[in-house]
Design an enzyme around this catalytic site. Structure first.
Site, PDB file in Angstrom:
ATOM      1  N   SER A 135      14.831 -25.023  20.585  1.00  9.62           N
ATOM      2  CA  SER A 135      16.086 -24.615  21.218  1.00  9.62           C
ATOM      3  C   SER A 135      16.471 -25.542  22.367  1.00  9.62           C
ATOM      4  O   SER A 135      15.625 -26.203  22.974  1.00  9.62           O
ATOM      5  CB  SER A 135      15.969 -23.190  21.758  1.00  9.62           C
ATOM      6  OG  SER A 135      15.571 -22.301  20.751  1.00  9.62           O
TER       7      SER A 135
HETATM    8  N1  SAH Z   1      11.085 -20.691  19.664  1.00 10.29           N
HETATM    9  C1  SAH Z   1      11.131 -21.963  18.955  1.00 10.29           C
HETATM   10  C2  SAH Z   1      12.455 -22.202  18.269  1.00 10.29           C
HETATM   11  C3  SAH Z   1      12.384 -21.641  16.956  1.00 10.29           C
HETATM   12  S1  SAH Z   1      13.596 -22.005  15.736  1.00 10.29           S
HETATM   13  C4  SAH Z   1      10.807 -23.118  19.865  1.00 10.29           C
HETATM   14  O1  SAH Z   1      10.691 -22.934  21.073  1.00 10.29           O
HETATM   15  O2  SAH Z   1      10.631 -24.225  19.352  1.00 10.29           O
HETATM   16  C5  SAH Z   1      13.397 -20.452  14.870  1.00 10.29           C
HETATM   17  C6  SAH Z   1      12.065 -20.249  14.195  1.00 10.29           C
HETATM   18  O3  SAH Z   1      12.066 -18.936  13.673  1.00 10.29           O
HETATM   19  C7  SAH Z   1      11.818 -21.191  13.029  1.00 10.29           C
HETATM   20  O4  SAH Z   1      10.619 -21.876  13.203  1.00 10.29           O
HETATM   21  C8  SAH Z   1      11.768 -20.246  11.829  1.00 10.29           C
HETATM   22  O5  SAH Z   1      10.853 -20.662  10.821  1.00 10.29           O
HETATM   23  C9  SAH Z   1      11.332 -18.950  12.463  1.00 10.29           C
HETATM   24  N2  SAH Z   1      11.663 -17.732  11.714  1.00 10.29           N
HETATM   25  C10 SAH Z   1      12.814 -17.423  11.061  1.00 10.29           C
HETATM   26  N3  SAH Z   1      12.732 -16.202  10.514  1.00 10.29           N
HETATM   27  C11 SAH Z   1      11.493 -15.713  10.815  1.00 10.29           C
HETATM   28  C12 SAH Z   1      10.797 -14.503  10.510  1.00 10.29           C
HETATM   29  N4  SAH Z   1      11.338 -13.531   9.757  1.00 10.29           N
HETATM   30  N5  SAH Z   1       9.548 -14.356  10.982  1.00 10.29           N
HETATM   31  C13 SAH Z   1       8.947 -15.323  11.716  1.00 10.29           C
HETATM   32  N6  SAH Z   1       9.556 -16.497  12.037  1.00 10.29           N
HETATM   33  C14 SAH Z   1      10.809 -16.691  11.588  1.00 10.29           C
END
Ligand code: SAH
Length: 215
Positions: free
Chosen positions: A62
């Protein structure tokens, strides 16, 4: 990796302050987590720019401003137990770990989770626990949580996660369709019902059902 923050990071922190992230504890946590350690070699030169960056498998780390905004919105306390859905690079979890007792973070892509685990180890972040799984189900064995943060956009407020919050607990979650404008919602769980606040428009990758097939 307890070196002094780089000049680029200091500049980023000042920019975030200008954008309204004024909470000293949040800014301090952002200053103590080297974002460069959470991106690939190819992205490293841009690590302290205030923008999201690709982390592989179509996912992104993000924008620092959004990490600051969401972290602030959680109103964290140092004794709190926090659940994060969407570990991704692990950056947001690392920031949360500086401000709380323990962070439980879930990711549906096993490879991303493994990479994040290595980063936590390298940085000595021993109060983060990871799980490969579907965040829609939450982490019932560890519930209830003081705080829950979802870092992918859910089509609607995830009730199963709200069930895993303590009374008085806070959930921060982007809600809205994939690829369109979403709103960042803050839910405060009450004895009966919940208070929902709209914190503004955001753009997140979608929260998907189930674990990824590559995992
Ligand atoms: N918090 C992260 C940004 C994540 S982007 C950081 O600081 O880098 C969103 C993430 O959510 C992705 O890696 C994606 O694979 C995950 N995601 C999406 N749906 C999900 C679910 N149902 N359960 C777990 N992870 C999920």
């Amino acid at each position: 990796m307890t070196d002094a923050p780089s000049p680029d990071l200091i500049k980023l922190i000042m920019e975030l302050r200008g954008q309204g992230v004024t909470d000293a504890r949040v800014l301090d946590a952002l200053e103590r987590v080297p974002r460069a350690a959470f991106v690939s070699e190819a992205q490293r030169s841009q690590a302290y720019e205030n923008k999201p960056l690709p982390i592989g498998l179509g996912q992104t780390i993000s924008q620092p401003f959004i990490v600051g905004l969401m972290t602030h919105a959680l109103k964290l306390g140092e004794r709190m137990k926090v659940l994060e859905i969407g570990t991704g690079s692990g950056y947001q979890a690392a920031v949360l770990a500086k401000l709380s007792l323990r962070v439980y973070t879930m990711e549906r892509h096993r490879d991303l989770m493994r990479e994040a685990e290595l980063r936590f180890k390298k940085l000595g972040l021993s109060n983060i626990v990871t799980a490969h799984g579907d965040g829609y189900l939450g982490w019932p064995e560890q519930a209830p949580f003081d705080r829950i943060i979802v870092t992918a956009a859910a089509p609607e407020l995830p009730d199963r996660l709200i069930d895993q919050l303590k009374i008085g607990g806070i959930l921060v979650c982007p809600v809205g369709p994939a690829g369109a404008t979403q709103v960042l919602l803050r839910v405060t769980k009450q004895d009966a019902g919940k208070e929902v606040e709209n914190l503004g428009f955001v753009a997140f990758v979608p929260m998907l059902q189930g674990v990824a097939r590559d995992g």
